[in-house]
Scaffold this motif. Structure first.
Motif, PDB file in Angstrom:
ATOM      1  N   THR A 259      27.165 -78.214 -20.440  1.00 34.84           N
ATOM      2  CA  THR A 259      26.021 -77.352 -20.751  1.00 34.84           C
ATOM      3  C   THR A 259      24.964 -78.201 -21.443  1.00 34.84           C
ATOM      4  O   THR A 259      25.300 -79.074 -22.242  1.00 34.84           O
ATOM      5  CB  THR A 259      26.421 -76.193 -21.681  1.00 34.84           C
ATOM      6  N   PHE A 260      23.703 -77.960 -21.108  1.00 35.56           N
ATOM      7  CA  PHE A 260      22.633 -78.658 -21.814  1.00 35.56           C
ATOM      8  C   PHE A 260      21.399 -77.756 -21.845  1.00 35.56           C
ATOM      9  O   PHE A 260      21.229 -76.872 -20.999  1.00 35.56           O
ATOM     10  CB  PHE A 260      22.291 -79.996 -21.162  1.00 35.56           C
TER      11      PHE A 260
ATOM     12  N   ASN B  34      18.156 -81.003 -26.227  1.00 34.55           N
ATOM     13  CA  ASN B  34      18.600 -80.498 -27.531  1.00 34.55           C
ATOM     14  C   ASN B  34      19.977 -81.058 -27.846  1.00 34.55           C
ATOM     15  O   ASN B  34      20.798 -81.288 -26.948  1.00 34.55           O
ATOM     16  CB  ASN B  34      18.656 -78.978 -27.514  1.00 34.55           C
ATOM     17  N   PRO B  35      20.278 -81.275 -29.133  1.00 35.75           N
ATOM     18  CA  PRO B  35      21.596 -81.807 -29.514  1.00 35.75           C
ATOM     19  C   PRO B  35      22.717 -80.883 -29.034  1.00 35.75           C
ATOM     20  O   PRO B  35      22.546 -79.665 -29.003  1.00 35.75           O
ATOM     21  CB  PRO B  35      21.518 -81.851 -31.035  1.00 35.75           C
TER      22      PRO B  35
END
Length: 366
Positions: free
Chosen positions: A320-321, A365-366
């Motif tokens: 997931t990102f 995003n982290p």
């Protein structure tokens, strides 16, 4: 090769959106497609207003079409030839009409129409994987009727994978999740990427070949809003729908049936309306699109390969990102295209691969 103004370039970016178009013509009085009782003046088309140069359509049939019609081909080979037939030089038109809305006192948005001239080049063919790069190659007419151009702008990309075991599925809020492909056997996935090579959507579907008609029909598919919508609509955040791509003797036609969905963080789903879209690719013999594209790609293609390879690593490693919309008040495509612009001008742009990796990392995003 002349470079278009930044505003013009911005208007042409980010998936299906405003492209150079001929001046709008009034709709026939008394009837508008899908809205026969609406006043045609209220339903005049929106979209590009720049006047493009005339295009000469191909007469007869493309060689790729003739190869697709050869007898004795296996189903797999017919599928492959249908995908490969999408390469070419085209006059492309984009038509979208809202067909219904669910709000009280609903009034449809004006239909969208735009067109441009686009080169579609085969980047890679590994048998069970085919990659096609789209690029706008545009010539404009100025007020004196003189032709200005060509202007080359890298556009979207489509990757096709046979029996793909997993898909990058859009979740909303610039987030994608890796999920198993439903029934991948005998089917092809189409992964579509933005002008900056970031993911847009991926969906599986089946090619059928019947009576000379080759059509790929997709499963249902969520994706981010295209520019033609997010610039005027704030009441929904996911576009869902199905795709049909059909090969013709002189090109191909992409038909979309879309739902406009508001998907909240808690999973609540609200449908705002539906639309139909028809994108038509018609092969042209002039103006010349291939030569300007090849000149641009000779200078920038290695960098764009570094960008693709960087994204391939991200998609392989992450289940997931999610992405940021901007970084340092710039969008992703701006930074990539600034770098490519330096390469096109022959300037020292620094290490291409390092720039690609750092730029993409800044937007994740982290």
């Amino acid at each position: 090769m002349k470079r278009p103004s930044y505003i013009l370039w911005l208007a042409a970016c980010a998936g299906l959106q405003t492209l150079p178009a001929q001046e709008a013509k009034p709709e026939p009085a008394g009837h508008v497609f899908a809205w026969g009782f609406m006043d045609w003046k209220d339903m005049s088309t929106r979209g590009g207003t720049t006047k493009g140069s005339d295009a000469t359509l191909l007469e007869g049939s493309k060689e790729a079409w003739k190869k697709l019609q050869e007898p004795g081909l296996s189903k797999f080979e017919k599928d492959r030839r249908a995908i490969l037939a999408m390469a070419g030089n085209y006059r492309v038109s984009f038509d979208f009409t809202e067909t219904l809305g669910l709000a009280e006192n609903f009034k449809p948005t004006r239909p969208y129409f735009s067109w441009g001239t686009e080169n579609v080049t085969l980047l890679e063919d590994r048998g069970e994987f085919i990659s096609l790069q789209h690029s706008l190659v545009m010539y404009f007419k100025n007020d004196k009727g003189e032709t200005d151009g060509p202007h080359v702008m890298k556009h979207w990309r489509q990757d096709w994978t046979w029996q793909d075991p997993e898909l990058q599925v859009y979740q909303g809020d610039l987030t994608w999740k890796k999920l198993p492909t439903p029934n991948p056997q005998g089917r092809w996935s189409q992964a579509v990427f933005q002008v900056d090579d970031s993911p847009r959507y991926e969906v599986a579907g089946t090619w059928t070949h019947d009576g000379g008609l080759s059509t790929w029909r997709s499963d249902d598919c969520p994706r981010p809003l295209p520019r033609r919508e997010f610039t005027i609509r704030k009441d929904y955040n996911v576009l869902e729908g199905t795709h049909e791509i059909s090969i013709t003797p002189t090109g191909w036609v992409h038909v979309q049936s879309n739902r406009k969905m508001q998907v909240d963080k808690d999973g609540t789903r609200t449908c705002r309306g539906k639309e139909l879209g028809v994108d038509r690719y018609e092969e042209i013999t002039s103006p010349d699109l291939a030569t300007p594209f090849n000149a641009y790609w000779a200078k920038t293609g290695d960098y764009w390969k570094d960008v693709r390879d960087t994204w391939a690593t991200v998609l392989k490693e992450k289940d997931t990102f999610s992405m940021k919309n901007t970084y340092d008040d710039k969008q992703l495509f701006e930074i990539h295209f600034d770098h490519a612009d330096k390469l096109e001008k022959g300037e020292d742009a620094g290490d291409d691969l390092q720039h690609a990796k750092q730029t993409i990392a800044n937007f994740l995003n982290p």
